[in-house]
Design a protein around this motif. Structure first.
Motif, PDB file in Angstrom:
ATOM      1  N   GLN A   1      28.263  28.962  50.138  1.00 37.25           N
ATOM      2  CA  GLN A   1      28.462  28.417  48.792  1.00 37.25           C
ATOM      3  C   GLN A   1      28.821  29.504  47.792  1.00 37.25           C
ATOM      4  O   GLN A   1      29.693  29.341  46.959  1.00 37.25           O
ATOM      5  CB  GLN A   1      27.183  27.697  48.365  1.00 37.25           C
ATOM      6  N   ASP A   2      28.158  30.644  47.857  1.00 37.42           N
ATOM      7  CA  ASP A   2      28.364  31.718  46.887  1.00 37.42           C
ATOM      8  C   ASP A   2      29.290  32.824  47.391  1.00 37.42           C
ATOM      9  O   ASP A   2      29.508  33.808  46.696  1.00 37.42           O
ATOM     10  CB  ASP A   2      27.021  32.338  46.483  1.00 37.42           C
ATOM     11  N   SER A   3      29.811  32.695  48.614  1.00 37.75           N
ATOM     12  CA  SER A   3      30.681  33.712  49.216  1.00 37.75           C
ATOM     13  C   SER A   3      30.046  35.102  49.134  1.00 37.75           C
ATOM     14  O   SER A   3      30.666  36.056  48.677  1.00 37.75           O
ATOM     15  CB  SER A   3      32.053  33.721  48.540  1.00 37.75           C
ATOM     16  N   LEU A   4      28.803  35.191  49.579  1.00 41.83           N
ATOM     17  CA  LEU A   4      28.077  36.463  49.527  1.00 41.83           C
ATOM     18  C   LEU A   4      28.535  37.400  50.634  1.00 41.83           C
ATOM     19  O   LEU A   4      28.714  37.000  51.771  1.00 41.83           O
ATOM     20  CB  LEU A   4      26.577  36.227  49.688  1.00 41.83           C
ATOM     21  N   HIS A   5      28.743  38.653  50.284  1.00 43.71           N
ATOM     22  CA  HIS A   5      29.054  39.700  51.249  1.00 43.71           C
ATOM     23  C   HIS A   5      28.042  40.817  51.026  1.00 43.71           C
ATOM     24  O   HIS A   5      28.247  41.706  50.206  1.00 43.71           O
ATOM     25  CB  HIS A   5      30.485  40.211  51.051  1.00 43.71           C
ATOM     26  N   LEU A   6      26.933  40.737  51.754  1.00 45.92           N
ATOM     27  CA  LEU A   6      25.863  41.711  51.575  1.00 45.92           C
ATOM     28  C   LEU A   6      26.052  42.896  52.496  1.00 45.92           C
ATOM     29  O   LEU A   6      26.474  42.746  53.638  1.00 45.92           O
ATOM     30  CB  LEU A   6      24.513  41.064  51.864  1.00 45.92           C
ATOM     31  N   ALA A   7      25.721  44.063  51.986  1.00 45.11           N
ATOM     32  CA  ALA A   7      25.789  45.293  52.769  1.00 45.11           C
ATOM     33  C   ALA A   7      24.549  46.125  52.486  1.00 45.11           C
ATOM     34  O   ALA A   7      23.914  45.973  51.443  1.00 45.11           O
ATOM     35  CB  ALA A   7      27.046  46.079  52.416  1.00 45.11           C
ATOM     36  N   GLU A   8      24.239  47.003  53.416  1.00 49.19           N
ATOM     37  CA  GLU A   8      23.080  47.875  53.245  1.00 49.19           C
ATOM     38  C   GLU A   8      23.267  48.779  52.040  1.00 49.19           C
ATOM     39  O   GLU A   8      24.353  49.292  51.786  1.00 49.19           O
ATOM     40  CB  GLU A   8      22.880  48.715  54.500  1.00 49.19           C
TER      41      GLU A   8
END
Length: 117
Positions: free
Chosen positions: A65-72
């Motif tokens: 839904q939020d197009s999250l691209h999480l990274a360390e």
């Protein structure tokens, strides 16, 4: 007048560590990672850092839904609720762990991958 219901709300601000995908026995997909929070505790005349690691679970629908691209290494603001999970260890002893199931994530900073090389 107070009602009989409780409040289960968590607000965290910290740094993401080691995101990975996980699927439950019921087929639900989650993005999981640890969120590291840091606080400074005064011991005598010195300030010492104390790091706390929180297991975060993000439902797949929130990511899509939020197009999250999480990274360390990203700084994150997270709202969610605490949930208890149980599992059996190698000696077949039932263990419990606390997790935060996120319902809102705001990325406060992004990491330049070239800086990490």
């Amino acid at each position: 007048m107070l009602s009989n219901t409780g409040i289960n709300k968590v607000i965290l601000l910290g740094t993401a560590k080691g995101p990975f995908r996980e699927t439950t026995d019921r087929g639900q997909d989650f993005l999981c990672f640890n969120l590291v929070t840091t606080e400074y505790i005064k011991k005598g005349y010195e300030q010492t850092e104390h790091h706390e690691y929180h297991k975060i679970r993000v439902p797949e629908k929130l990511i899509a839904q939020d197009s999250l691209h999480l990274a360390e290494g990203q700084s994150l603001f997270i709202e969610g609720k605490i949930q208890t999970a149980s599992y059996y260890d190698e000696q077949r002893v039932k263990r419990y762990s606390l997790e935060v199931v996120a319902n809102r994530i705001d990325i406060l900073s992004t990491i330049d991958i070239n800086v990490l090389k």
